[in-house]
Every structure is written in C-alpha cells, then in structure tokens.
Design a protein around this motif. Structure first.
Motif, mmCIF file in Angstrom:
data_model
loop_
_atom_site.group_PDB
_atom_site.id
_atom_site.type_symbol
_atom_site.label_atom_id
_atom_site.label_comp_id
_atom_site.label_asym_id
_atom_site.label_seq_id
_atom_site.Cartn_x
_atom_site.Cartn_y
_atom_site.Cartn_z
ATOM 1 N N GLY A 173 0.814 -1.214 0.000
ATOM 2 C CA GLY A 173 0.000 0.000 0.000
ATOM 3 C C GLY A 173 0.846 1.262 0.000
ATOM 4 N N GLY A 174 2.073 1.159 0.531
ATOM 5 C CA GLY A 174 2.963 2.322 0.609
ATOM 6 C C GLY A 174 3.253 2.919 -0.755
ATOM 7 N N GLY B 230 -1.382 -11.146 4.142
ATOM 8 C CA GLY B 230 -0.932 -9.751 4.086
ATOM 9 C C GLY B 230 -0.848 -9.246 2.650
ATOM 10 N N LEU B 231 -0.422 -10.134 1.719
ATOM 11 C CA LEU B 231 -0.360 -9.724 0.309
ATOM 12 C C LEU B 231 -1.755 -9.385 -0.215
ATOM 13 C CD1 LEU B 231 2.230 -12.348 -1.027
ATOM 14 C CD2 LEU B 231 2.560 -9.882 -0.944
ATOM 15 N N LEU B 232 -2.725 -10.189 0.213
ATOM 16 C CA LEU B 232 -4.112 -9.902 -0.200
ATOM 17 C C LEU B 232 -4.593 -8.586 0.421
ATOM 18 C CD1 LEU B 232 -6.808 -10.753 -1.508
ATOM 19 C CD2 LEU B 232 -7.328 -11.994 0.590
ATOM 20 N N MET B 233 -4.291 -8.395 1.707
ATOM 21 C CA MET B 233 -4.728 -7.165 2.380
ATOM 22 C C MET B 233 -4.035 -5.940 1.763
ATOM 23 S SD MET B 233 -6.674 -8.740 4.325
ATOM 24 C CE MET B 233 -7.438 -7.276 4.856
ATOM 25 N N GLY B 234 -2.780 -6.122 1.357
ATOM 26 C CA GLY B 234 -2.038 -5.028 0.722
ATOM 27 C C GLY B 234 -2.727 -4.581 -0.551
ATOM 28 N N CYS B 235 -3.228 -5.560 -1.317
ATOM 29 C CA CYS B 235 -3.930 -5.211 -2.555
ATOM 30 C C CYS B 235 -5.240 -4.500 -2.242
ATOM 31 C CB CYS B 235 -4.205 -6.464 -3.376
ATOM 32 S SG CYS B 235 -2.699 -7.091 -4.042
ATOM 33 N N ILE B 236 -5.880 -4.920 -1.160
ATOM 34 C CA ILE B 236 -7.100 -4.202 -0.753
ATOM 35 C C ILE B 236 -6.722 -2.770 -0.381
ATOM 36 C CG2 ILE B 236 -8.903 -4.124 1.040
ATOM 37 C CD1 ILE B 236 -8.895 -7.225 0.894
#
Lengths: 266, 266
Positions: free
Chosen positions: A84-85, A159-165
C-alpha cells in the motif's frame, strides 16, 4: 537463464528496497517499540487474562498462541504497508510502468517481513521462557523453526491480499486491524477451538495461523515433525491460496487502473 | 476581560473544538474500530476465557472491554490531538491564536472520550442481546457518577499524553505498546494482584485504574459505597495533578513554538 537471474535480482532488490522504504524513518527505538515492546505487552495481557481464568498451568497455551500471533503482526501490517505504501508515496505509476515481472515484484514485498515475523515469534517464545518459565526441553528446534517459517509465510500470504485491498481503499488500517483481531479470536491463539461454536470452527479452518499454532503447541509438547507435517502442508496451502488471490487482485487492479487512469485516485 | 468573561470564552472554545472534532472523527474508520470493533472482539474473547471463572463475569467483561475502548480511543485520538495539528500544518497558527491551546485540546479530548463512551453501549448490547447473557448494573447512580468522573480524568490524562507526544516524538513510537500496558496496569479484565508487587505504584498513579475500579465496583456491586467514593476521590486528586502537570507541559510547547520555531517539524 538470463531472465531467471534477472527475476531473482528483482525479487531480492525489491524485497530489500521496499523494506528500507517502509522503515526509512527507522531508528532502533522504533523497531524495538514495534516488534518487541508492543507484541510483548499484547502477549502479557492475554496470558494474564488466561491465567486469571485457568491458572498458571495454562500459561503455555497463551504464550505459544500469542507468540505465533507475532507472525501475523509482521505478515499483515508489514506486508500491507509495503504494498500500500507505493500508493501513498506516489510510486505506483513507476512500478506499473516498469517492465519488471509483476509476480517477482509482488512476492518480493513479503520476503523481509517473513524473516521479521520469524524473529518476532522467536522473541515471543523467549519472553514466554523468561517470564512464564515455559519449558521447551521436549521441543524439536528444527520442526519448530519450520512451523514458524510456514506460519509466517501463510500470514504474509494474507498480508499480500490485504495489501492489494489497500490499493483500492482508504481505510486499509480499519480492514487490517479487524482482520488481525479476527485472527486473534478464530486462530485459537487465545481460545480453545474445540469449545467454540461449530460455525466458528469451520471459519477457523480456512484461515492462516490456525494450523501453525496447533502445530507449534504439539511440537513444544514433544511431538515429532512427522506428526505435524499434514498441518504444515495445509497451512502452506492456505498461505499460497491467499497470496494467489492477492496477486490476481494486484493484476486486476493494474489493468483497471491503467484503463481508467485511476492509479492514484483516493 | 473579567474572570467570568474569560471562563465563557474558554467554554466557547472548548465547545467549538468539541463540535469540529466530533464531526471529523465520526467519519474516521480507525476511530470506529477503536470504539466498536475492538472492544466487542475483546469482550467476546474475555467472555469465553473468563466464563464461569469470575463472579458477575458478564458485567465485569462489559465494563472491562468498554474500558479498553475508552483507553484505546484516548491513546490514539487524544495522543494525536496535538500531533494531528502538526500533520495538517495547523499547529503553528493554533498556537498563535488568542484562544488557549489547552482549551482547544480539551474540547477535542472531550469529543473523543464522549464518542468512546459508545463502546460501553456496544459491549452491553453485544453481550446482552447477541450472547444472551443477563446484565444489570448493581448501583446505577454510582455507576453514572463514576462515568462522569472517568470522562474528566481521561481528559486530564489526554492533556498529558498529547503534549508529551508533541514534545518528545520518541515517546509516541511506543504508542501501540502503551495500549496494552494500561490495559494490564489498570486491571480492566483481571485484578492487578496478579502482577508483581513492584508494579502496583504504577497502577495507583493511573486514572484508568481508579476509573476501572469504581466502574467495576458500581456495576457488579462487589465493592462498598465507601470504596467507590474513595476511587472517586483518587480520580479527582489525580485529575487535578494531571491538569497541573499539563499546564507546565503546554507552557513548554508554546515556548518551543516561539523560541525554536520547530513546532511544525516532524
């Protein structure tokens, strides 16, 4: 061959640079506050409630559960912020403009946080030994290390999935915090899964951490690697599934954002 | 300006800051997480862990979990009440206005704490309706009185936290960890007798400890009226002490603003 070498280089460079980028403001005190002090206080809180309810003999149950939760702390918060950064720092157009292999770039974001998470879990277990005298004498250290690695990988997958969200929502911390606390309930870190309602047990079966925590408890109780291999394979599979879901979302997001010109729309 | 006019002017500033902060933070998903989601998840876990172990455990969990919501909101919203102005670049103008900075921050804190009182409502509703557990407050008037004093005490505490975070950003790095430290030292969900003796003085100087003790005693009916009045006296005493300390800290902030001109620097 050249292509493989290039992708490996991109993977490690991306992993290192995203980590440095995330912690560019880092001082030792920040690292200690985030990855040592904060998980310790959380562990103490739940261990103390647990021992208040069930006595000191049960401390091991909460120590192991909460030490493994440190994997989720790195896996969810760290990986999400790494991905997300790029959006918040305005580097997303450069990332999507580069010819680099997307899979390599994407998975590289999780690499350092998996190592970080492993250190966090080991530190958590060490606190358990120091403060609650948890006995690790029957533990097979290699089996425990493998369990920690697989568990950290599976939470990083989530976390990779949440990052894409995080690339498509402004309230990523709300989503992250909720997912983290849901894991606290459903993973069996603090509650005996067998005592939970059936629907909760079914949900917990599809989440990362559940089998990792169960496996760590078995290994510390003296069970061998062969006995936990099925659990670890399932945990790994769940991590892969979430990472794949995340990657699919990442690709979809790239295509859609390029089509609509909404790469940095908040 | 006469003394009365001065009080009226300050009250107006507090009310305006309250209104603006209230409107702004109700759209913040992070705030909603702290007020609604986190206390309910903590309540669920605590209920499951303390089930049949503690007398009046349901109301004990309602109050304890709601206190976690109050403290989390105070720590993050109150702690960032001045730092937030720095992030948005309004801190320097704010320190130059004739309105006292402490009145502005008090209004913001009042808004945050008023919102966080909703966590009591949510935890109460969640436990009584969804979990089907009967709940009743043993001493409703003393409970209401404890709530009022808790709000005052939390505002005084928030003034110290907010100013410390702005004076020394290194303290803020431990913000996440401080969340659980106060849960532990204040005995929200277990008695502080479980902790080593040397930690007791730390609990005694924390207003959340006296607030939790008064609210637990009034709700469960486990404490005498005298004990509740004693907690009220301690809440008032420490609120006054905190207010005096915060006055000194705010002077430091204003001096830094005028002498160093580094107030807006991160």
């Amino acid at each position: 061959m050249e292509k493989i070498k290039l992708n490996i280089k991109i993977f490690f460079e991306g992993a290192y640079l995203s980590y440095v980028g995330l912690f560019r403001w880092l001082r030792p005190s920040t690292y200690l506050a985030t990855l040592v002090f904060s998980p310790l206080t959380q562990m103490l809180f739940f261990v103390l409630i647990g021992t208040f309810a069930q006595g000191n003999d049960k401390a091991y149950f909460y120590v192991i559960g909460n030490a493994l939760m440190n994997a989720a702390m790195s896996g969810i918060y760290g990986v999400t912020m790494s991905i997300g950064g790029d959006r918040w720092d305005g580097t997303l157009p450069y990332l999507f403009g580069a010819p680099a292999n997307r899979m390599t770039v994407f998975l590289g974001r999780a690499f350092m946080h998996i190592l970080n998470g492993m250190i966090g879990v080991l530190v958590g277990l060490m606190w358990g030994w120091l403060l609650f005298h948890i006995d690790y004498s029957a533990t097979n250290p290699w089996a425990l290390l493998l369990t920690i690695l697989v568990t950290t990988f599976s939470t990083a997958g989530l976390g990779l999935l949440m990052g894409c969200i995080g690339l498509i929502t402004r309230n990523v911390m709300f989503v992250n915090n909720t997912v983290y606390f849901v894991l606290l309930v459903f993973s069996g870190a603090n509650l005996e899964l067998a005592t939970l309602p059936t629907w909760m047990q079914i949900v917990s079966n599809y989440l990362p951490l559940t089998r990792g925590i169960a496996s760590a408890r078995l290994i510390i109780a003296g069970h061998g690697l062969t006995e936990v291999i099925p659990l670890l394979l399932e945990e790994f599979g769940i991590g892969l599934f979430f990472a794949f879901l995340g990657y699919s979302l990442f690709c979809w997001f790239e295509i859609t954002a390029k089509k609509r010109g909404t790469l940095e729309v908040f | 300006m006469t003394g009365w006019q001065n009080i009226k002017a300050n009250l107006r500033v507090i009310f305006m800051a309250f209104e603006i902060e209230f409107r702004q933070s109700f759209t913040d998903a992070f705030v909603l997480f702290g007020i609604i989601v986190q206390p309910m998840i903590v309540a669920f876990m605590a209920l499951w862990m303390l089930k049949d172990q503690v007398a009046h455990y349901a109301i004990f969990v309602v109050v304890g979990s709601a206190m976690t919501g109050l403290w989390t909101t105070l720590l993050f919203q109150g702690g960032n009440s001045i730092t937030g102005e720095r992030w948005t670049g309004t801190l320097e103008p704010l320190t130059c206005t004739p309105a006292p900075l402490r009145a502005v921050v008090s209004g913001k804190l009042l808004a945050s704490i008023s919102q966080s009182l909703l966590s009591i409502v949510f935890c109460y509703t969640f436990i009584s309706l969804m979990m089907g557990l009967p709940l009743s407050i043993a001493k409703p008037w003393l409970f209401a009185g404890s709530i009022v004093l808790t709000v005052v005490a939390f505002i005084a505490f928030g003034l110290i936290i907010g100013s410390l975070f702005i004076i020394n950003p290194d303290v803020q790095r431990f913000q996440n960890g401080l969340e659980f430290v106060v849960y532990i030292f204040s005995g929200f969900l277990f008695p502080i007798a479980l902790l080593p003796m040397w930690t007791t003085p730390f609990s005694y100087i924390l207003t959340p400890y006296w607030a939790a003790r008064a609210l637990h005693a009034a709700s469960s009916g486990t404490g005498s009226n005298g004990e509740i009045y004693f907690c009220w006296a301690m809440l008032i005493l420490f609120s006054v002490i905190y207010a005096v300390i915060s006055k000194f800290l705010f002077r430091v902030i204003l001096r830094k603003a005028r002498e160093d001109a580094t107030l807006n620097m991160q």
